[in-house]
Design an enzyme around this catalytic site. Structure first.
Site, PDB file in Angstrom:
ATOM      1  N   HIS A  86       0.932  -1.225  -0.109  1.00  0.00           N
ATOM      2  CA  HIS A  86       0.013  -0.022  -0.170  1.00  0.00           C
ATOM      3  C   HIS A  86       0.738   1.456  -0.050  1.00  0.00           C
ATOM      4  CE1 HIS A  86      -3.269  -3.033   1.287  1.00  0.00           C
ATOM      5  NE2 HIS A  86      -3.798  -2.259   0.823  1.00  0.00           N
ATOM      6  N   ASP A 107      -4.341  -5.931  -8.412  1.00  0.00           N
ATOM      7  CA  ASP A 107      -4.435  -5.214  -7.003  1.00  0.00           C
ATOM      8  C   ASP A 107      -4.842  -3.700  -7.281  1.00  0.00           C
ATOM      9  OD1 ASP A 107      -4.649  -5.071  -4.343  1.00  0.00           O
ATOM     10  OD2 ASP A 107      -2.847  -6.108  -3.940  1.00  0.00           O
TER      11      ASP A 107
END
Length: 1001
Positions: free
Chosen positions: A253, A327
């Site tokens: 992230h 993702d």
């Protein structure tokens, strides 16, 4: 007239513009093609020049027709729009909703992935967006442990790490099923689960509890079970994070994690779950943002946009034909590498089908369209992904898209099946990793003095309260270690609970202070360390040498608390195995089995074949009783197959509604005393052959010799078939002419001559005990032999037991039974131990003691016996009463101990005079033979129990393995009208219990 040169100039300008445009287009095409070719040149194996056209092998004619018709109806831009799944939130404002409206209407996006919000709000938004969409939308959600990962007001399933400890794969498949049913109910087609990462790095900052563990085979098996549960029930599963995020030490992230394994290692370990699930029909795969140098030579190049990883490895080598998701493209592992639009194009060129969480859809569509226009993306390549997306939309039922029904949505996604499954999952996951000298389960409760010490910063209440349902536990705390150790001096066992907030990414670490304190306590006491945290947390403890028992409970929630307490006291056995390694002593797959001893446990009604919806009718009946002033309040407990499945308190101590009833409050159980105190002591004497069914009263007690009762035998006596009177108001002979306690018999203070306290500041003369028994001996027999309920039976038996043993009945009951089974709230004269505030009053007495009777026995004769009667005097709560009834149901055993033989129980539970119309067993009441009686008429004839004057009932049925407890103080403030009995409240509740039994066909 203009010259020829002037006329030629415009034509030259046009020609220059055309040439420049063509040159730019060629240059643009060359740039894109160069990047695409560079991907190919870094491949680890040769690739095909052409990506094959969409394969219809597995499609039906109807499906192919629908896919082609939709595809052909879309413009190129609209086809590209299908590639995007955009982030949606049901907890954001109208501006967010309108921005999604715009993307659906203008960009024709293919789907939405929902994040935070609530289920009803999400369903409402989904209905809105599906109505706007030209082509039905895919709805996805990242819900690895069910919708609760993202949405409020939804049941939470355990983390994968917790499921990794479960050995029964059918339970994990059932979890997938329930997750699918939740998702389908709110219109979700894709759940981005299961996580296939092998978590080999204990310090992994982003996977951890999201992984099933570190054993590739175990991870594969559990992921397959979860996938099967999801896909068999209509929701597509998504394996992630390809090619494997479990060994990383950074979070994608925020940055691009590096996976430094060789190709061989990745193929043998990280890819094993993918191989297994793909071979079983995995619908989709999510590609992570990882740097994997062994497969992608370009430094810092994310796997999500790597052709060698997405196309060569996943699509070709693993032969994956399903949908491929990136993702989230807003994650720094991707977005730091390329800007919005460029990253989307690169991901599509790499072989992904669906671009997840794009940051700028219009720019991304423009970039992909430009590449299409210059043939860097062929029509075949675009069709391959878009038609695959449409095929999955057809499979998801989007051809016949209908609005989500909002009625009852909340209750239908929070099902009883979910709650029942949660108990099973935690029962099968809790892991015992150390059990020195079989400290678990704790057995001989009468030999134990147990303290509880809490560490960690999260709640522990349910754990502590459940522990106290098994034994007398004292919570000890102090800010100073030496003081704490001093407080623990009087205890021989210490249960330590380590409680940290139940969050997948939250830290579960012990502090240095906690590690030191645990070590110091363990040096001095037998310690059971119970950790409601991820197993990695225990790796910080340097030595477990002095810790006798260690339990890994994985998560800090109410069901984990409840189940772990059950394990500690043997109501269930340990079944879990470690999914990861803690240290050299406690490695992956380590887990000890513990002994299950027959103590009451707790579970959901469905797990023992009971319908929880029908059981809710108990609440209605009890509320009616309270509203109509049949009783101020009460406690009700139901257990089946050794598990408590219903335990509630209702109303208040009095009609003034000042004190609410709690499960821990203790009631005067009145005549239940007969079967929970006197009778089991008699059964032990019978077991020892001190007495038999033919024993005569004259032999048992000298006072009956020479009377008309001397030949009454034991069987008749306990069957209420001995012609004895129901009772005598003994107290009346002790009142003066004003009907007040006479000074001849009473004093206001205790003394050796006036030791028997009948109420506050009221003590009876010592010698009146003999008078009571003499009055019984001299009482008239009834004229004929017939069933007649009599208190005399148990007044007589109390005296017999005390004479035969040389000990008082209260002492015997405590020593022989209550202390051993953990009935620590069951006793005579409760004010000697408990505060009056937890004891509901039984009557405002205006005829004998002239006081509010609270904490003193209601029955007048038992009061005259100093509160210790054979027929009355016990105070207890529903849980303790259930333990005693379960002891009977188990024919004399409880908690791994035997109290009397099975044969003795069978003797006492036999109705010897049923042919004569007398329903009684030996001491036990039995179901009615005619229309009226103590039960609903639905209980089997092998069932047994008793009722009490204060509004109590305890009943057990061996055939259905049922225990039913009803406690109340219906006699308060006035005992005259027994509306509770007249209106059949206890019986009607019992009928509900039997109606709730699920009968299998």
């Amino acid at each position: 007239m203009k010259s020829k040169f002037v006329r030629i100039i415009p034509l030259l300008l046009i020609l220059i513009v055309v040439v420049n445009c063509a040159t730019n287009k060629v240059r643009q095409k060359a740039v894109v093609k160069t990047e695409h070719d560079s991907i190919k040149t870094n491949s680890v194996k040769p690739i095909k020049k052409e990506i094959p056209q969409f394969d219809y092998v597995s499609t039906t004619t109807l499906e192919k027709k629908w896919v082609d018709s939709i595809y052909n109806s879309l413009t190129v831009e609209e086809r590209i729009g299908q590639l995007f799944m955009v982030a949606a939130y049901s907890n954001k404002d109208s501006a967010h909703i309108k921005s999604l409206d715009k993307l659906i209407l203008e960009q024709k996006i293919g789907g939405l992935i929902f994040f935070q919000g609530g289920p009803v709000r999400q369903a409402q938004m989904t209905n809105r967006f599906q109505k706007l969409a030209k082509t039905p939308l895919f709805i996805g959600i990242d819900a690895e442990w069910g919708l609760s990962m993202r949405l409020d007001s939804v049941n939470r399933f355990p983390w994968n790490m917790t499921l990794g400890a479960v050995q029964d794969l059918k339970l994990i498949e059932e979890t997938g099923k329930q997750m699918a049913l939740q998702s389908k109910r709110i219109g979700v087609h894709f759940n981005f689960a299961p996580v296939l990462d092998i978590n080999t790095n204990p310090k992994n900052p982003i996977i951890g509890n999201r992984s099933f563990g570190e054993d590739k085979e175990k991870v594969s098996d559990r992921a397959l079970a979860l996938m099967t549960g999801l896909q068999r029930n209509g929701v597509f599963a998504t394996g992630k994070h390809f090619p494997g995020h479990g060994a990383t030490s950074t979070d994608s992230h925020y940055t691009l994690p590096v996976v430094n394994f060789t190709q061989e290692h990745i193929r043998e370990v990280e890819l094993l779950p993918y191989k297994k699930l793909i071979s079983k029909g995995l619908a989709s795969v999510m590609v992570a943002h990882l740097e994997v140098p062994s497969f992608e030579a370009r430094k810092g190049f994310p796997s999500s946009i790597s052709y060698p990883i997405v196309t060569n490895l996943l699509k070709e080598e693993l032969n994956f034909k399903g949908l491929i998701f990136t993702d989230a493209l807003n994650m720094k592992g991707a977005s730091n590498f390329k800007s919005p639009g460029d990253i989307d194009l690169a991901a599509f060129l790499a072989g992904n089908d669906i671009l997840l969480f794009p940051e700028n859809v219009p720019v991304a569509i423009q970039k992909i369209k430009e590449a299409y226009d210059i043939a860097s993306i062929t029509e075949e390549r675009l069709a391959s992904s878009v038609k695959k997306i449409l095929q999955y939309k057809f499979k998801a039922g989007l051809k016949n898209q209908k609005p989500i029904e909002l009625t009852n949505l909340s209750t239908q996604i929070n099902t009883q099946e979910d709650e029942a499954l949660l108990y099973k999952l935690y029962e099968n996951s809790i892991t015992v990793i150390k059990n020195k000298l079989a400290i678990l389960p704790i057995k001989e409760l009468d030999q134990e003095k147990i303290a509880y010490v809490k560490f960690g910063d999260d709640s522990h209440e349910t754990f502590f309260e459940t522990l106290k349902k098994y034994a007398e536990i004292t919570e000890v705390s102090n800010e100073n270690l030496d003081s704490l150790l001093a407080q623990l001096n009087d205890f021989n066992k210490v249960i330590i609970g380590f409680h940290k907030a139940d969050g997948a990414w939250k830290k579960h670490d012990f502090t240095a202070k906690e590690i030191l304190w645990i070590s110091e306590i363990a040096k001095r006491k037998k310690v059971i360390l119970t950790c409601f945290v991820k197993p990695y947390a225990l790796s910080a403890i340097p030595s477990f040498e002095n810790i006798d028992g260690v339990i890994v409970a994985y998560q800090n929630n109410e069901i984990a608390h409840n189940v772990t307490a059950q394990l500690i006291f043997g109501a269930i056995q340990a079944k879990g195995k470690l999914p990861v390694t803690i240290n050299d002593e406690f490695k992956v797959n380590h887990g000890l089995s513990t002994e299950k001893i027959n103590r009451l446990g707790f579970t959901h009604p469905q797990n023992v074949g009971m319908n929880p919806f029908i059981l809710t009718n108990i609440d209605l009946i009890m509320q009616k009783a309270i509203n109509e002033k049949m009783t101020p309040g009460g406690q009700i407990l139901v257990a089946r197959k050794g598990k408590v499945i219903y335990q509630k308190s209702f109303g208040f101590h009095g009609y003034d509604k000042q004190v609410e009833v709690k499960n821990s409050d203790i009631y005067d159980v009145a005549s239940l005393t007969k079967i929970v105190s006197t009778l089991p002591n008699v059964m032990q004497l019978y077991d020892k052959k001190t007495i038999n069914l033919d024993s005569k009263l004259g032999e048992m007690l000298p006072v009956f010799k020479g009377t008309d009762k001397e030949n009454i035998n034991f069987k008749d006596l306990l069957s209420h078939y001995a012609r004895l009177q129901a009772w005598i108001p003994f107290y009346k002979k002790t009142l003066d002419k004003n009907n007040k306690p006479s000074d001849k018999y009473y004093r206001k203070t205790f003394s050796e001559d006036f030791p028997f306290q009948v109420a506050e500041n009221l003590y009876l003369r010592k010698d009146y005990q003999d008078t009571i028994l003499t009055l019984v001996a001299n009482s008239k027999l009834l004229p004929k032999k017939e069933y007649k309920y009599s208190d005399f039976t148990f007044i007589i038996l109390k005296n017999y037991i005390e004479r035969a043993t040389g000990k008082s009945l209260d002492e015997l009951s405590e020593k022989n039974f209550y202390s051993k089974i953990g009935a620590n709230n069951t006793l005579y004269n409760p004010l000697q131990k408990f505060d009056m505030s937890i004891i509901p009053p039984t009557e405002d007495d205006n005829y004998y003691r002239y006081k509010t009777i609270q904490g003193y026995v209601h029955d007048m004769t038992a009061a005259m016996e100093g509160g210790v009667g054979g027929h009355a005097g016990i105070f207890s709560n529903s849980m303790d009463m259930a333990k005693i009834m379960q002891l009977f149901l188990q024919k004399g055993t409880y908690g791994g101990q035997r109290f009397f033989s099975e044969e003795t129980f069978d003797v006492f539970n036999t109705c010897y005079y049923c042919p004569d119309g007398n329903r009684r067993g030996i001491g036990f009441d039995k179901p009615q033979l005619g229309k009226s009686g103590p039960t609903c008429g639905c209980a089997s004839m092998t069932s047994f129990g008793h009722t009490g004057f204060t509004g109590t009932m305890a009943w057990a049925d061996p055939e259905q393995e049922l225990v039913y407890i009803f406690l109340s103080n219906r006699t308060y403030p006035n005992a005259d009208k027994n509306l509770l009995s007249q209106k059949n409240i206890r019986e009607d509740i019992q009928q509900v219990i039997y109606d709730a039994i699920i009968h299998e066909n």
